[in-house]
Design a protein around this motif. Structure first.
Motif, mmCIF file in Angstrom:
data_model
loop_
_atom_site.group_PDB
_atom_site.id
_atom_site.type_symbol
_atom_site.label_atom_id
_atom_site.label_comp_id
_atom_site.label_asym_id
_atom_site.label_seq_id
_atom_site.Cartn_x
_atom_site.Cartn_y
_atom_site.Cartn_z
ATOM 1 N N LYS A 1 -3.522 6.194 -16.360
ATOM 2 C CA LYS A 1 -2.531 6.714 -17.304
ATOM 3 C C LYS A 1 -1.118 6.268 -16.937
ATOM 4 C CE LYS A 1 -1.877 11.098 -19.771
ATOM 5 N NZ LYS A 1 -2.175 12.554 -19.719
ATOM 6 N N LYS A 2 -0.820 6.178 -15.638
ATOM 7 C CA LYS A 2 0.530 5.816 -15.186
ATOM 8 C C LYS A 2 0.876 4.370 -15.514
ATOM 9 C CE LYS A 2 1.204 9.070 -11.370
ATOM 10 N NZ LYS A 2 1.316 9.195 -9.906
ATOM 11 N N ASN A 3 -0.136 3.511 -15.475
ATOM 12 C CA ASN A 3 0.052 2.098 -15.814
ATOM 13 C C ASN A 3 1.191 1.457 -15.019
ATOM 14 O OD1 ASN A 3 -0.258 -0.366 -16.990
ATOM 15 N ND2 ASN A 3 0.636 0.188 -18.962
ATOM 16 N N LYS A 4 1.113 1.615 -13.703
ATOM 17 C CA LYS A 4 2.097 0.952 -12.846
ATOM 18 C C LYS A 4 1.453 0.602 -11.517
ATOM 19 C CE LYS A 4 4.044 5.247 -10.947
ATOM 20 N NZ LYS A 4 5.280 6.029 -10.778
ATOM 21 N N ASP A 5 2.117 -0.252 -10.750
ATOM 22 C CA ASP A 5 1.567 -0.694 -9.472
ATOM 23 C C ASP A 5 1.295 0.482 -8.546
ATOM 24 O OD1 ASP A 5 1.273 -3.345 -9.824
ATOM 25 O OD2 ASP A 5 3.130 -3.941 -8.826
ATOM 26 N N ILE A 6 0.189 0.418 -7.840
ATOM 27 C CA ILE A 6 -0.146 1.411 -6.830
ATOM 28 C C ILE A 6 -0.502 0.675 -5.547
ATOM 29 C CG2 ILE A 6 -1.005 3.077 -8.521
ATOM 30 C CD1 ILE A 6 -3.852 2.193 -7.704
ATOM 31 N N LEU A 7 -0.715 1.418 -4.492
ATOM 32 C CA LEU A 7 -1.181 0.819 -3.255
ATOM 33 C C LEU A 7 -2.683 0.616 -3.365
ATOM 34 C CD1 LEU A 7 0.834 2.916 -0.628
ATOM 35 C CD2 LEU A 7 1.249 0.538 -1.325
ATOM 36 N N TYR A 8 -3.118 -0.634 -3.358
ATOM 37 C CA TYR A 8 -4.533 -0.922 -3.581
ATOM 38 C C TYR A 8 -5.304 -0.832 -2.263
ATOM 39 C CZ TYR A 8 -2.962 -2.407 -8.169
ATOM 40 O OH TYR A 8 -2.417 -2.428 -9.425
ATOM 41 N N THR A 9 -5.661 0.378 -1.881
ATOM 42 C CA THR A 9 -6.404 0.593 -0.638
ATOM 43 C C THR A 9 -7.915 0.513 -0.855
ATOM 44 O OG1 THR A 9 -6.335 2.991 -1.022
ATOM 45 C CG2 THR A 9 -4.589 2.037 0.334
ATOM 46 N N ASP A 10 -8.343 0.541 -2.108
ATOM 47 C CA ASP A 10 -9.753 0.454 -2.480
ATOM 48 C C ASP A 10 -10.264 -0.956 -2.143
ATOM 49 O OD1 ASP A 10 -12.043 -0.134 -4.100
ATOM 50 O OD2 ASP A 10 -11.544 1.544 -5.416
ATOM 51 N N ARG A 11 -11.289 -1.042 -1.279
ATOM 52 C CA ARG A 11 -11.803 -2.330 -0.831
ATOM 53 C C ARG A 11 -12.337 -3.162 -1.997
ATOM 54 N NH1 ARG A 11 -11.148 -6.598 2.212
ATOM 55 N NH2 ARG A 11 -13.077 -7.544 2.962
ATOM 56 N N SER B 1 1.281 -8.543 -12.711
ATOM 57 C CA SER B 1 2.588 -8.288 -12.095
ATOM 58 C C SER B 1 3.007 -9.424 -11.167
ATOM 59 C CB SER B 1 2.552 -6.969 -11.310
ATOM 60 O OG SER B 1 1.742 -7.085 -10.157
ATOM 61 N N ARG B 2 2.012 -10.260 -10.777
ATOM 62 C CA ARG B 2 2.288 -11.398 -9.901
ATOM 63 C C ARG B 2 2.286 -12.722 -10.663
ATOM 64 N NH1 ARG B 2 -1.893 -9.360 -5.093
ATOM 65 N NH2 ARG B 2 -1.175 -7.194 -5.111
ATOM 66 N N GLY B 3 2.237 -12.625 -12.003
ATOM 67 C CA GLY B 3 2.332 -13.823 -12.825
ATOM 68 C C GLY B 3 1.019 -14.480 -13.185
ATOM 69 N N LYS B 4 -0.127 -13.848 -12.810
ATOM 70 C CA LYS B 4 -1.444 -14.405 -13.126
ATOM 71 C C LYS B 4 -2.059 -13.610 -14.280
ATOM 72 C CE LYS B 4 -5.602 -16.327 -12.558
ATOM 73 N NZ LYS B 4 -5.931 -17.716 -12.872
ATOM 74 N N GLN B 5 -2.327 -14.288 -15.393
ATOM 75 C CA GLN B 5 -2.910 -13.612 -16.555
ATOM 76 C C GLN B 5 -4.421 -13.842 -16.576
ATOM 77 O OE1 GLN B 5 -0.932 -11.599 -18.318
ATOM 78 N NE2 GLN B 5 0.721 -12.296 -16.964
ATOM 79 N N SER B 6 -5.177 -12.782 -16.346
ATOM 80 C CA SER B 6 -6.639 -12.856 -16.358
ATOM 81 C C SER B 6 -7.186 -12.127 -17.582
ATOM 82 C CB SER B 6 -7.214 -12.225 -15.084
ATOM 83 O OG SER B 6 -6.814 -12.936 -13.934
ATOM 84 N N LYS B 7 -8.409 -12.484 -17.951
ATOM 85 C CA LYS B 7 -9.101 -11.809 -19.049
ATOM 86 C C LYS B 7 -10.129 -10.840 -18.470
ATOM 87 C CE LYS B 7 -6.895 -14.013 -22.253
ATOM 88 N NZ LYS B 7 -7.527 -14.918 -23.205
ATOM 89 N N LEU B 8 -10.441 -9.792 -19.256
ATOM 90 C CA LEU B 8 -11.371 -8.758 -18.785
ATOM 91 C C LEU B 8 -12.449 -8.499 -19.830
ATOM 92 C CD1 LEU B 8 -12.219 -6.538 -16.766
ATOM 93 C CD2 LEU B 8 -10.526 -5.030 -17.852
ATOM 94 N N ILE B 9 -13.712 -8.591 -19.392
ATOM 95 C CA ILE B 9 -14.875 -8.267 -20.222
ATOM 96 C C ILE B 9 -15.488 -6.973 -19.704
ATOM 97 C CG2 ILE B 9 -17.205 -8.976 -20.897
ATOM 98 C CD1 ILE B 9 -16.320 -11.884 -20.458
ATOM 99 N N TYR B 10 -15.826 -6.074 -20.615
ATOM 100 C CA TYR B 10 -16.595 -4.881 -20.250
ATOM 101 C C TYR B 10 -18.005 -5.051 -20.797
ATOM 102 C CZ TYR B 10 -17.995 0.069 -19.932
ATOM 103 O OH TYR B 10 -18.650 1.254 -19.643
#
Length: 405
Positions: A88-98, A131-140
């Protein structure tokens, strides 16, 4: 060469749909493919849940041209509220999830998520790379309805997952799913969503010999997990018993318990009626189905929307080998059978052993019907639904994503 990263949070890494069909098809088409998959207590696990204690021990390795990265499974459901807040926040977080860390490090062009929680990972990765300039696509790649409104669960949990799904779909480029009903469900959320159905169909089997319905005795086959606690083992035993009181029925059971467990304990009076093959390699299934007349699917379509909408692997595995499918009233299988005349639907969303026995008795006295449905079953796979046909759908989706930048 475009890099595809397949995200898996729950399935075994050798899953038929994920690894043996989609991933291998992408490699064949020239994509670089990486899979990020979970371990349980330090081990990868097989399709029946058995841990690989002797093989696939490395944290990273290559298998059949596919790079495999592993992580210790994460119980995302225990932190659902936190995940929802993060989305919901839609902002950078600390990515501690492996899982997320490994996925970000791939810098892939396309991420392909296979579960609700791997979709969460995909959204977070897409945000981080953007946020780092790399645009990726996402499939669900949605194998099921999640959340399933018919399952017994806390209403608050269901609502949070539903709200979270809507937010995640806003950042998903395209959706793949396994049945027309699930496709309609996605469009009920947003009619503009890009959704394609790719059925869980196998490659067209070789050596098909039409002859179903001509055996002296009727032969019913079941493929998949089945044990004393899970599946419909006791129901199958009762069906076998009831049928043999009126006509000869034999059952072939492909799968059953985990490979590490003992074979299922067949009642002594039915031992000569049941053939257990145990678990066999994916490619060997057609051989084990030789000589069968019908395939059996039994799902609780009353207490699960997923079961009601299901189009499981075994359904198409039977059709692939010319076996008409005997199933209870599950919406999508029922409609498929009606449309292509390739099976028999018994009464009831929760069919009893007596319901199935009555249906099999009817089929036993209508052997010409079995033979005609068998020819239709094989024809529909040859002309419309073998994996070669589904592969074209998959690659078309990837082509569209690539053309979109």
């Amino acid at each position: 060469m475009k890099h595809v990263c397949i995200l898996v949070s729950e399935h075994p890494f050798l899953d038929a749909r994920i690894f043996k069909k989609e991933a291998k098809s992408l490699v064949k088409a020239g994509f670089q493919v990486t899979m990020i998959v979970p371990r349980r207590n330090g081990y990868l696990f097989d399709v029946d849940g058995t841990l690989f204690k002797e093989h696939f021990r490395e944290e990273q390795f290559s298998h059949e041209g596919i790079k495999i990265l592993t992580y210790e499974e994460i119980h995302h459901e225990k932190q659902l509220k936190k995940l929802y807040t993060t989305i919901k926040k839609n902002k950078d977080i600390l990515y501690t999830d492996r899982f997320i860390q490994l996925a970000i490090a791939q810098q892939a062009d396309i991420y392909h998520a296979h579960e609700f929680y791997s979709l969460y990972t995909g959204v977070q990765v897409k945000r981080a790379l953007s946020s780092r300039g790399k645009q990726s696509k996402l499939i669900y790649d949605s194998h099921e309805v999640d959340p399933d409104p018919l399952l017994k669960q806390a209403s608050r949990t269901e609502q949070i997952k539903r709200d979270m799904l809507k937010l995640m779909l806003n950042e998903t480029d395209t959706i793949i799913t396994v049945s027309e009903s699930i496709k309609r469900d996605f469009h009920s959320l947003d009619a503009a969503l890009s959704v394609e159905v790719i059925y869980n169909t196998p490659p067209l089997s070789n050596g098909y010999h039409p002859g179903q319905g001509k055996n002296e005795q009727l032969v019913l086959v079941y493929e998949g997990v089945m044990n004393g606690k899970r599946g419909s083992f006791h129901k199958l035993m009762k069906i076998t018993e009831l049928c043999n009181e009126q006509f000869p029925l034999k059952v072939i059971l492909i799968g059953g318990n985990k490979k590490s467990e003992n074979p299922l304990l067949i009642p002594s009076h039915l031992e000569d009626k049941i053939i257990q093959t145990g678990w066999v390699d994916y490619e060997e299934i057609p051989e084990k189905m030789k000589g069968a007349d019908l395939g059996w699917v039994d799902l609780d379509a009353k207490g699960s929307l997923n079961n009601r909408y299901a189009m499981p692997n075994k359904f198409f595995s039977y059709l692939n080998n010319g076996l008409p499918v005997v199933v209870n009233q599950c919406d999508d299988m029922k409609e498929f059978i009606r449309k292509y005349n390739c099976g028999y639907v018994v009464k009831g969303r929760e069919a009893t052993a007596e319901d199935y026995a009555k249906g099999l008795l009817d089929l036993n006295f209508n052997r010409k019907q079995i033979h005609a449905m068998s020819l239709q079953a094989r024809k529909v796979m040859e002309e419309r639904f073998s994996w070669a046909k589904m592969e074209k759908r998959l690659l078309s989706i990837y082509d569209e994503l690539n053309e979109g930048g």
